[in-house]
Scaffold this motif. Sequence first.
Motif, mmCIF file in Angstrom:
data_model
loop_
_atom_site.group_PDB
_atom_site.id
_atom_site.type_symbol
_atom_site.label_atom_id
_atom_site.label_comp_id
_atom_site.label_asym_id
_atom_site.label_seq_id
_atom_site.Cartn_x
_atom_site.Cartn_y
_atom_site.Cartn_z
ATOM 1 N N GLY A 548 0.822 -1.208 0.000
ATOM 2 C CA GLY A 548 0.000 0.000 0.000
ATOM 3 C C GLY A 548 0.853 1.254 0.000
ATOM 4 N N TRP A 549 1.934 1.234 0.823
ATOM 5 C CA TRP A 549 2.832 2.393 0.874
ATOM 6 C C TRP A 549 3.526 2.596 -0.469
ATOM 7 C CZ3 TRP A 549 7.825 3.883 0.103
ATOM 8 C CH2 TRP A 549 8.196 5.122 0.628
ATOM 9 N N PHE A 550 4.027 1.488 -1.079
ATOM 10 C CA PHE A 550 4.702 1.600 -2.370
ATOM 11 C C PHE A 550 3.766 2.141 -3.458
ATOM 12 C CE2 PHE A 550 7.534 -1.901 -0.629
ATOM 13 C CZ PHE A 550 8.593 -1.035 -0.374
ATOM 14 N N GLU A 551 2.495 1.738 -3.403
ATOM 15 C CA GLU A 551 1.525 2.222 -4.384
ATOM 16 C C GLU A 551 1.259 3.715 -4.209
ATOM 17 O OE1 GLU A 551 -1.911 -0.224 -3.951
ATOM 18 O OE2 GLU A 551 -0.930 -2.020 -4.760
ATOM 19 N N LEU A 552 1.231 4.183 -2.931
ATOM 20 C CA LEU A 552 0.980 5.605 -2.662
ATOM 21 C C LEU A 552 2.204 6.475 -2.959
ATOM 22 C CD1 LEU A 552 -1.006 5.355 0.699
ATOM 23 C CD2 LEU A 552 -1.893 6.230 -1.463
ATOM 24 N N HIS A 553 3.403 5.867 -2.936
ATOM 25 C CA HIS A 553 4.647 6.633 -3.143
ATOM 26 C C HIS A 553 5.493 5.960 -4.239
ATOM 27 C CE1 HIS A 553 3.293 7.147 1.045
ATOM 28 N NE2 HIS A 553 3.707 8.405 0.918
ATOM 29 N N THR A 555 7.288 6.993 -6.612
ATOM 30 C CA THR A 555 8.574 7.589 -6.995
ATOM 31 C C THR A 555 9.514 7.787 -5.810
ATOM 32 O OG1 THR A 555 7.660 9.815 -6.706
ATOM 33 C CG2 THR A 555 7.491 8.820 -8.917
ATOM 34 N N GLU A 556 9.066 7.389 -4.627
ATOM 35 C CA GLU A 556 9.870 7.619 -3.420
ATOM 36 C C GLU A 556 10.554 6.325 -2.987
ATOM 37 O OE1 GLU A 556 9.175 9.174 1.170
ATOM 38 O OE2 GLU A 556 7.669 9.611 -0.370
ATOM 39 N N TYR A 557 11.860 6.406 -2.679
ATOM 40 C CA TYR A 557 12.606 5.223 -2.232
ATOM 41 C C TYR A 557 12.751 5.251 -0.714
ATOM 42 C CZ TYR A 557 16.353 1.864 -1.528
ATOM 43 O OH TYR A 557 17.099 0.797 -1.093
#
Length: 599
Positions: A548-553, A555-557
């Motif tokens: 869920g976090w990866f989907e919301l962000h 472009t953020e590593y």
Amino acid sequence: MSTLLQVNNLKKSYTGDVIFENLSLSISQKQKIAVIGRNGAGKSTLFKIIIGQLEADSGTVQIHDGTYIGYLSQHGEAFNQQETVLEFLLRSTNKEEWKCSKVAGEFQIKGDMLHKKIGSFAGGYQMRIKLIELLLHEPNLLLLDEPTNFLDLSTLLLLEQFLQTYTGSFLLISHDREFLKRTCKQTLEIDRGKAVYYPQSIEPYLAHKAQQLELAKRHNKKIQKEQRHLQDFVDRFRAKASKASAAQSKLKQIKKLKTIEISIPAGASRIVIPTIVQKPGTALDIRDLTIGYDTKEIAKDITFDIDRGQHIAIVGNNGQGKTTLLKTIAGELPELNGTFKWGRNIKIGYYAQHVPLMLKAKDQVLTYLQSMANKDVTEESILKMAGNFLFKDHDLKKSVSVLSGGEKARLCLAGLLLQKNHVLLLDEPSNHLDFETVEALGEGLRNSTATIIFISHNRTFVNEVADGVVIVENGKVRRSHHDYEHYVSQLKNQLDIVDLTAEVPQTIVHGKEERKLIYAELKIQKNKLEKFEKELEKLNKTKKRLHGWFELHPTEYSAPRVKEMGEVTERTLEIEDEWFDIHEKINELNTKLEESQKK
């Protein structure tokens, strides 16, 4: 078995309130008894009367010849902090040095540790030293009053192992059901001024009590139905002369019909914590943090984050820095280096052992709870919360000045839960609670939408609440992606503790005895399977949260989250392999069982 102790018709009152009356019990050799009951029922009072610290109003305590009682409570005489462990044990017990060293070794105090000053040890180790000193006096009846309060898990596990192999008798008061379940074979409940003895451990006793409750409810329902039927007859015909005598007869029947008085059963209370609306995202972000006091560094290089809605247990031995970490993120201690950052618009509630000291003496119980509650919490919810923390009708008008230390702690905790905080920081919240309230609190926190970061050594409570673990040890703080049971298992391995409750004798037997062993082994394997399935469920939740976090962000590593995903994936594969192996064992055991039944 010879009798060690008899208590006959004890009565004890405080300021007019009867604690217990006509309380009787008998303790024999090799009995291991869990003592349970609500707070204020008189468990500790009973112990103090037995050892002569308190006088009963009436009744007798008969200690038989050959009985030597050892008493241990969380409060006790202070050590001479400048004595070494060995000096203290030699002086206090008059035992030989080899004997002192041998018993100390059972609690992992060996070699150079014996020659260190007692004042240099943390609280968990000081409790071990008290235990060692007590056992060197070789009592055959132990009275243990909440020995697990403030113990670190290592000491608790060592105490548990000792009690499992102890050849004497003991009475044990504890609010940790897991600890009682693993150490005690009989149960004694102090309830409404009476002692109720049950010849089995706590789980069968509570099941028996629940069954008796259900039977009592059915009986009462039947009696009430009959009473209503008779009353209908009386109401209808009492005015008619021809039926007057019959109506009087029915009235007498109604008076003879008695219902069974039902007290609040164990586990009946349910603590409902007001729902918090949580936004997705990070609750706490810690980067290269160093914690400690002034110039004394406790732990450094602390880096991890906690997402909103997670329930994290901070674990580790006493003196390692768990409370220091909690105080730092609560803002009570300044960080020595690095940073930590809470998410936006987060309201934080903090509970610790010192918090009750901040109560105002003139406040009353109910007015305090009303003042603490969020503005949209109803009066009904406030009263329910008060009741669940054992503040009943006449208690609500009590002023803080007359409350005991335990009552003040419960009041603060109840007030905190009514505030609707986004984050709850809790340091040993289960202390001062009986185990029914501990478990009700655990269930309430488990179902809470708040982010919860807490310290507890109560295994039942931690298992109920935690979906993640932060380990504090040897100057390091790290986020673990195993569950709490895995941490306990690793700690047992470090301490060379064998789980005696899970052992199955490896003897060659046939027929009925063979089937008993197969059933026992099946139970062990199914319990393991259940634990793995629970851990898999938690890992899958973590995966879902990370995805869920990866989907919301996109472009953020985030290095911590990438690392966490790798560790979670690796652990999932490990469990799936072990899950498959256990399934194979269960199939083999079922086949053996079928073959044994055919013989």
